[in-house]
Motif scaffolding. Sequence first.
Motif, PDB file in Angstrom:
ATOM      1  N   PHE A 143      22.237  35.900   5.446  1.00 20.56           N
ATOM      2  CA  PHE A 143      22.063  35.263   4.141  1.00 20.56           C
ATOM      3  C   PHE A 143      21.376  33.902   4.180  1.00 20.56           C
ATOM      4  CE2 PHE A 143      25.979  37.902   3.614  1.00 20.56           C
ATOM      5  CZ  PHE A 143      25.303  38.947   3.009  1.00 20.56           C
ATOM      6  N   LYS A 150      33.184  31.701 -14.852  1.00 23.44           N
ATOM      7  CA  LYS A 150      34.296  31.696 -13.891  1.00 23.44           C
ATOM      8  C   LYS A 150      34.163  30.513 -12.923  1.00 23.44           C
ATOM      9  CE  LYS A 150      35.377  35.883 -12.450  1.00 23.44           C
ATOM     10  NZ  LYS A 150      35.359  37.110 -11.629  1.00 23.44           N
ATOM     11  N   ARG A 203      33.202  34.801   1.942  1.00 26.72           N
ATOM     12  CA  ARG A 203      32.383  35.237   0.810  1.00 26.72           C
ATOM     13  C   ARG A 203      33.188  35.402  -0.475  1.00 26.72           C
ATOM     14  NH1 ARG A 203      29.927  38.080  -2.436  1.00 26.72           N
ATOM     15  NH2 ARG A 203      27.714  37.743  -2.749  1.00 26.72           N
ATOM     16  N   PRO A 222      44.282  35.289  -5.301  1.00 23.17           N
ATOM     17  CA  PRO A 222      44.908  34.925  -6.570  1.00 23.17           C
ATOM     18  C   PRO A 222      46.411  35.230  -6.544  1.00 23.17           C
ATOM     19  CG  PRO A 222      43.171  36.593  -6.877  1.00 23.17           C
ATOM     20  CD  PRO A 222      43.302  36.356  -5.434  1.00 23.17           C
ATOM     21  N   VAL A 269      29.940  35.146 -14.343  1.00 25.60           N
ATOM     22  CA  VAL A 269      30.277  34.514 -13.063  1.00 25.60           C
ATOM     23  C   VAL A 269      30.159  32.992 -13.193  1.00 25.60           C
ATOM     24  CG1 VAL A 269      29.758  34.415 -10.589  1.00 25.60           C
ATOM     25  CG2 VAL A 269      29.419  36.535 -11.837  1.00 25.60           C
ATOM     26  N   LEU A 285      37.306  30.393   2.147  1.00 22.50           N
ATOM     27  CA  LEU A 285      37.293  31.660   1.398  1.00 22.50           C
ATOM     28  C   LEU A 285      36.220  32.631   1.863  1.00 22.50           C
ATOM     29  CD1 LEU A 285      37.757  30.161  -2.178  1.00 22.50           C
ATOM     30  CD2 LEU A 285      39.524  30.945  -0.607  1.00 22.50           C
ATOM     31  N   ALA A 334      36.525  45.255  -3.965  1.00 28.38           N
ATOM     32  CA  ALA A 334      37.577  44.319  -3.518  1.00 28.38           C
ATOM     33  C   ALA A 334      38.647  44.163  -4.598  1.00 28.38           C
ATOM     34  CB  ALA A 334      36.953  42.964  -3.184  1.00 28.38           C
ATOM     35  N   LYS A 335      38.197  44.063  -5.840  1.00 29.41           N
ATOM     36  CA  LYS A 335      39.145  43.875  -6.945  1.00 29.41           C
ATOM     37  C   LYS A 335      40.047  45.093  -7.133  1.00 29.41           C
ATOM     38  CE  LYS A 335      36.160  40.760  -9.519  1.00 29.41           C
ATOM     39  NZ  LYS A 335      35.120  40.738 -10.542  1.00 29.41           N
ATOM     40  N   ARG A 347      19.772  33.419 -19.887  1.00 32.56           N
ATOM     41  CA  ARG A 347      20.727  34.186 -19.058  1.00 32.56           C
ATOM     42  C   ARG A 347      22.020  33.407 -18.826  1.00 32.56           C
ATOM     43  NH1 ARG A 347      19.129  35.772 -12.983  1.00 32.56           N
ATOM     44  NH2 ARG A 347      21.239  36.088 -12.229  1.00 32.56           N
ATOM     45  N   ASP A 382      16.885  34.139  -5.956  1.00 34.00           N
ATOM     46  CA  ASP A 382      16.506  34.007  -7.357  1.00 34.00           C
ATOM     47  C   ASP A 382      16.225  32.527  -7.632  1.00 34.00           C
ATOM     48  OD1 ASP A 382      16.206  34.229 -10.057  1.00 34.00           O
ATOM     49  OD2 ASP A 382      17.945  35.522 -10.359  1.00 34.00           O
ATOM     50  N   ALA A 391      36.988  39.549   4.109  1.00 34.15           N
ATOM     51  CA  ALA A 391      36.676  38.240   3.507  1.00 34.15           C
ATOM     52  C   ALA A 391      35.185  38.096   3.224  1.00 34.15           C
ATOM     53  CB  ALA A 391      37.142  37.118   4.420  1.00 34.15           C
ATOM     54  N   ASP A 392      34.359  38.848   3.949  1.00 32.31           N
ATOM     55  CA  ASP A 392      32.918  38.786   3.694  1.00 32.31           C
ATOM     56  C   ASP A 392      32.443  39.950   2.825  1.00 32.31           C
ATOM     57  OD1 ASP A 392      32.505  36.424   5.178  1.00 32.31           O
ATOM     58  OD2 ASP A 392      32.762  37.587   7.006  1.00 32.31           O
ATOM     59  N   ALA A 393      33.365  40.715   2.299  1.00 27.85           N
ATOM     60  CA  ALA A 393      33.137  41.746   1.262  1.00 27.85           C
ATOM     61  C   ALA A 393      32.548  43.083   1.739  1.00 27.85           C
ATOM     62  CB  ALA A 393      32.280  41.201   0.113  1.00 27.85           C
ATOM     63  N   GLU A 433      21.961  41.970  -4.390  1.00 31.75           N
ATOM     64  CA  GLU A 433      22.753  41.454  -5.510  1.00 31.75           C
ATOM     65  C   GLU A 433      23.566  42.584  -6.140  1.00 31.75           C
ATOM     66  OE1 GLU A 433      20.390  39.078  -8.097  1.00 31.75           O
ATOM     67  OE2 GLU A 433      22.092  38.566  -9.388  1.00 31.75           O
ATOM     68  N   GLU A 465      21.023  34.248  -1.186  1.00 31.19           N
ATOM     69  CA  GLU A 465      21.367  35.664  -1.081  1.00 31.19           C
ATOM     70  C   GLU A 465      20.544  36.483  -2.065  1.00 31.19           C
ATOM     71  OE1 GLU A 465      25.622  36.489  -0.503  1.00 31.19           O
ATOM     72  OE2 GLU A 465      25.341  37.932  -2.135  1.00 31.19           O
ATOM     73  N   HIS A 466      20.511  36.013  -3.319  1.00 37.11           N
ATOM     74  CA  HIS A 466      19.766  36.773  -4.331  1.00 37.11           C
ATOM     75  C   HIS A 466      18.287  36.382  -4.335  1.00 37.11           C
ATOM     76  CE1 HIS A 466      23.849  36.697  -6.663  1.00 37.11           C
ATOM     77  NE2 HIS A 466      23.912  37.411  -5.567  1.00 37.11           N
ATOM     78  N   GLU A 508      32.247  43.462  -4.828  1.00 32.65           N
ATOM     79  CA  GLU A 508      33.281  42.662  -5.497  1.00 32.65           C
ATOM     80  C   GLU A 508      34.165  43.560  -6.358  1.00 32.65           C
ATOM     81  OE1 GLU A 508      30.613  38.685  -5.235  1.00 32.65           O
ATOM     82  OE2 GLU A 508      30.648  39.795  -7.120  1.00 32.65           O
ATOM     83  N   PRO A 511      35.380  37.781  -1.859  1.00 34.93           N
ATOM     84  CA  PRO A 511      35.009  38.986  -2.611  1.00 34.93           C
ATOM     85  C   PRO A 511      35.720  39.118  -3.953  1.00 34.93           C
ATOM     86  CG  PRO A 511      36.338  39.560  -0.684  1.00 34.93           C
ATOM     87  CD  PRO A 511      35.995  38.108  -0.561  1.00 34.93           C
ATOM     88  N   LEU A 512      36.857  38.444  -4.106  1.00 34.81           N
ATOM     89  CA  LEU A 512      37.561  38.529  -5.385  1.00 34.81           C
ATOM     90  C   LEU A 512      37.039  37.490  -6.378  1.00 34.81           C
ATOM     91  CD1 LEU A 512      41.170  38.967  -3.977  1.00 34.81           C
ATOM     92  CD2 LEU A 512      39.769  40.738  -5.052  1.00 34.81           C
ATOM     93  N   GLN A 513      36.168  36.632  -5.895  1.00 32.42           N
ATOM     94  CA  GLN A 513      35.631  35.528  -6.706  1.00 32.42           C
ATOM     95  C   GLN A 513      36.749  34.670  -7.293  1.00 32.42           C
ATOM     96  OE1 GLN A 513      33.043  37.403  -9.591  1.00 32.42           O
ATOM     97  NE2 GLN A 513      31.296  37.145  -8.241  1.00 32.42           N
TER      98      GLN A 513
END
Lengths: 288, 421
Positions: free
Chosen positions: B72, A62, A230, A145, A59, A228, B396-397, A53, A252, B187-189, B386, A249-250, B393, A232-234
């Motif tokens: 979380f 990135k 969370r 960004p 991600v 930053l 947000a974009k 994977r 995993d 900011a926390d989506a 997830e 969070e996941h 996200e 959201p824009l990564q």
Amino acid sequence: MKKNNRHILFVLPALGLYSFIMIFPIALTLFSSFTEWRRFIPESFGTLEHYSRLFTDQVLVKAFRHNLTYIGLTIVLEGFAGLVLAGIAQYMKKSLGFRAILFAPVILPSIVIGTLWRQMYATNGGLLNALRNLVGLEPLVWLAPPYTMLSVSMVSGWIFAGYFMTIFYASLSRIPTSVLESAEIDGAGPVRTFFQIQVPLIKNMIMLALLVITTGGFKGFDLFQILLRRDPLQSGIVLPTYLIRTFFEHKDIGYGSALSIVLTLVVLIIMGLINFGNKRFVGEVDEY
Amino acid sequence: MKRLGSVILLFLAASALFAGGSGEDQVILRVGSSGISMDAMAIFEDNIAEFEAANPGVTVQWDSSSGDDYQFAGLPALLQSDTPPDIYFEWGGARVKNHYLDGEAMDISDLAAEFKPNFSTSSWGGFEYDGAVYGLPLNQDITIQMWYNKNLFNELGLSVPTTYDEFINVCEVVKAAGKTPIVMGNADAWVAGNFIGLFLYRVAGDDKAEAIMNLEPGYSLADPDFVKALQMAYDMGKAGYVNADMNTLGYEESFIPMVNGDAAMYPLGSWYPGEIEAIGKDFTELGHDYFMLPPIPGGKGDQKSILGLNTGYMINSKTEHKELAYDFMRLMYSMDSQKRHSLEGEGNVTMIGANDTSNPVVAKMVDDLSTGGVIVAPPDTGYDLEMAFALYEAIAKVFENVATPEEALAAAEANIAHLRK
């Protein structure tokens, strides 16, 4: 046990402790990375899926790119700035106050620094945008960004430039004054003396700083998280924040473990490369 | 003598190391909760005092952390710790189901039976699985309402929009007046995620939206209906109807523009009045009110649907104090406590007759919940987390216009591809 082997007994407690706190967690992470999990419960061992994977995870790409950008920027904003500040401190007659002020951010907790800089970067009412406003410029969204990585790196530089200044200052102070006097007699000015005489003499320390910044750059988490949130824009996601998200969070565990193993290997490889570069290109220099 | 000193020191050190085990007779009942307002905590503190007085030797330890931290990291860490909570707060839906699957949720159907006659039927949604009840709902929240500044609306000659075109017109007029039409602290989506979450249901239809978010085979996040819903977010972003810093503005920082009159609308849940009070402003004096999102043209879903969720408390299946936990829950959920929660502006409480309908906002919410459309779950509480954040996200974009809806949803779909295996 032979009498001359008894000394091994004295090593065992330390070895046991080291194994418990270092080897065991690494082995457990490695084991987890080859295990199928149902949330926190291991189900079967022997899968390579988590590693396969990694090759399709955009991600991750990135996050890795952001880590490299962060390292590149902090080499300048922490390392190079620290070096220049050490040079300035060297030429000051009384530099204690100057050094103390620049070192002060190092002792502040990350949460304080992060919160302070979130306010500095605020789009409305933030200090930086107030300054832009004074000269008639539009406010910027500093933590979005294309400025995200620069903004976080600037805070990092604000904290650690003073730290590296202190290290470099100590090294520079050990260079004999006779060397500097010789340079002065030969007509070299302060800037030339600094960059062509002093800096080459502390190459070992510079390489050490480079190693610290690079490895630290892969571990950066707190500032990213506080500044930053969370994200959201990564636009500022880095490997540690991605790791935390994957684990907590996941939930995993398998993939998070695979990411941890890869992150460790990457850091080890980079450390090896820096060490190799140090030996190959810097070689033996007088240690100051 | 030196040796004796060393032995004493060693003994003291060992004693210090193993200290803390005293007080075996003392029972601690642990409660874990998401950040709650001081007013709500005051009610719980009264519950604790009453409970401790009635149960000598029992101490209630309340561990609270802010919403995102709790969600979380805080709760997962607490549940894995040596001192896990006996009772813990949760958002009804997928999170409760996961606790049930992980063996962290106690079947409290017997306790629930005591309350069922007094709670509205819809309030149990998200706490029931496989015919058993795993939590007691405390609040039934509407997750997205368009809170607006009435004074600013009056000043600009605006009235509450009843169609989507009128809604866009409101945004245009507010923007032309130099104010921010819609403010969000994303900011926390999840704020923008919840807002557009409602668009997803209304555009795609409830069943289809649920199938997509449940990751059912044959469906994709990049579905044309989801693209259409996100296009609306893209257009709002492009037109400058949302604050430029929405994706970096913290949730708790984002109420200032509303309070200062710099922004006209905030898409948020029924806890909005509590948040305003939390920053030291009198909600009633400010003159804020809400309207429900107008119907979306061409939408295939219920255009009166309400994005909502039930929140409440669960009992840890590993608790050693089941009876004490039951008794404490009975106090927390007493009519008196529920009435006080409603009075303190904690949203719509679940007990029939406990809501303070003399408060016009509460009365309106109770009415909306009973007369509105179908209640649909926010992506981050009703579905896989997830998947929800991949979707958030993307949202947000597109608000930021750094990706088109097609690009953002394709990336989100790629990010969750492993969940489909």
